[in-house]
Design an enzyme around this catalytic site. Sequence first.
Site, mmCIF file in Angstrom:
data_model
loop_
_atom_site.group_PDB
_atom_site.id
_atom_site.type_symbol
_atom_site.label_atom_id
_atom_site.label_comp_id
_atom_site.label_asym_id
_atom_site.label_seq_id
_atom_site.Cartn_x
_atom_site.Cartn_y
_atom_site.Cartn_z
ATOM 1 C CB ILE A 207 5.231 5.752 -0.505
ATOM 2 C CG1 ILE A 207 4.588 7.151 -0.453
ATOM 3 C CG2 ILE A 207 6.634 5.848 -1.112
ATOM 4 C CD1 ILE A 207 5.204 8.098 0.551
ATOM 5 C CB SER B 118 9.437 11.176 7.851
ATOM 6 O OG SER B 118 8.588 12.228 8.254
ATOM 7 C CE1 TYR C 4 7.014 6.714 10.627
ATOM 8 C CE2 TYR C 4 7.158 9.110 10.421
ATOM 9 C CZ TYR C 4 7.061 7.855 9.835
ATOM 10 O OH TYR C 4 7.013 7.750 8.467
ATOM 11 C CB SER D 207 -0.919 0.005 1.226
ATOM 12 O OG SER D 207 -0.154 0.245 2.392
ATOM 13 C CB THR E 85 0.092 6.953 2.556
ATOM 14 O OG1 THR E 85 0.442 7.459 3.858
ATOM 15 C CG2 THR E 85 1.012 7.557 1.514
ATOM 16 C CE LYS F 122 10.200 6.648 8.996
ATOM 17 N NZ LYS F 122 10.441 5.726 7.897
#
Length: 306
Positions: free
Chosen positions: A40, A163, A189, A38, A222, A193
């Site tokens: 990207i 990100s 997160y 799913s 997304t 990253k």
Amino acid sequence: RLFYRRLCHFPSAAKRFNPADLEVNLSGRSFMVTGANSGIGKATAQEIANRGGTVHMLCRNKGRADAAKEEIVEKSKNQEVHVHIVDMSNMRQVWEFVETFSQNNTLHVLINNAGCMINQRELTDEGIEKNFATNTLGTFILTKALIPLLKKATDPRVVTVSSGGMLTQKLDVDNLQFEKGTFDGTMAYAQNKRQQVILTEAWAAQHKEIHFFSMHPGWADTPAVQTSMPSFHAKMQSRLRTEAMGADTVVWLAASPSASKQKSGLFFQDRTAVATHLPLAASKSSPQEEEKLVIVLEELAQKFKP
């Protein structure tokens, strides 16, 4: 605000792209994409299949993976699309997968795209904090274990989907799994990253034969953004990029001859190398902290090696 607007606005950036960069025939080249069913990851797998590349989709859910594969094959008319069921948050599984895969496959490009943002602190069955397991340690083990195979290929590359959120974070090597302080999924997160960007730089310095890149896809609409950042999604929905726009720089880094002329280890946005720190931000870490990150990951990775 301007920063976020720029990360959403694709058409103005695309004006300076060279369309010829992606007029490539990828037959005979093999690409591995994690989280390929799913968002990207799927858009990237589709673009590679459209150009004749062999695609190895690494996915956690067999039903969703098979459905995505069917769609990719149907649109691209390329039968060389293969599904591998691997949970990137299960370290032993990642090690075992690479061992089996390396025995009878070639690999030119690894695309580390799988990621998660879980808003409560949860541990995997192996006792690893879930965001860190998928985004950092799983990515670290997969990449490290595939380096010998990549070194056998011509023009090998590793592209890691990071990100822009990482720009807000300075590496905190003493709290990698958020055992101290209050847990914040968005911050965890962003930390992961940042770790990916630092690892990309470390690998580039260590393995000169391989091109390592990290990149920010911009804010794309997304499933991951919808579920893990619902209020951000609701507010920004009309300005978010499509999945294909988010995948553009991934595909460019993975497939274009132009990308192989870029210096290894850089961080990209919209096909351009950009700074990994915002002006005046106190987000830079010392070489010692960065070295410690690699050492800690090495030790953790070895613990799960079959």
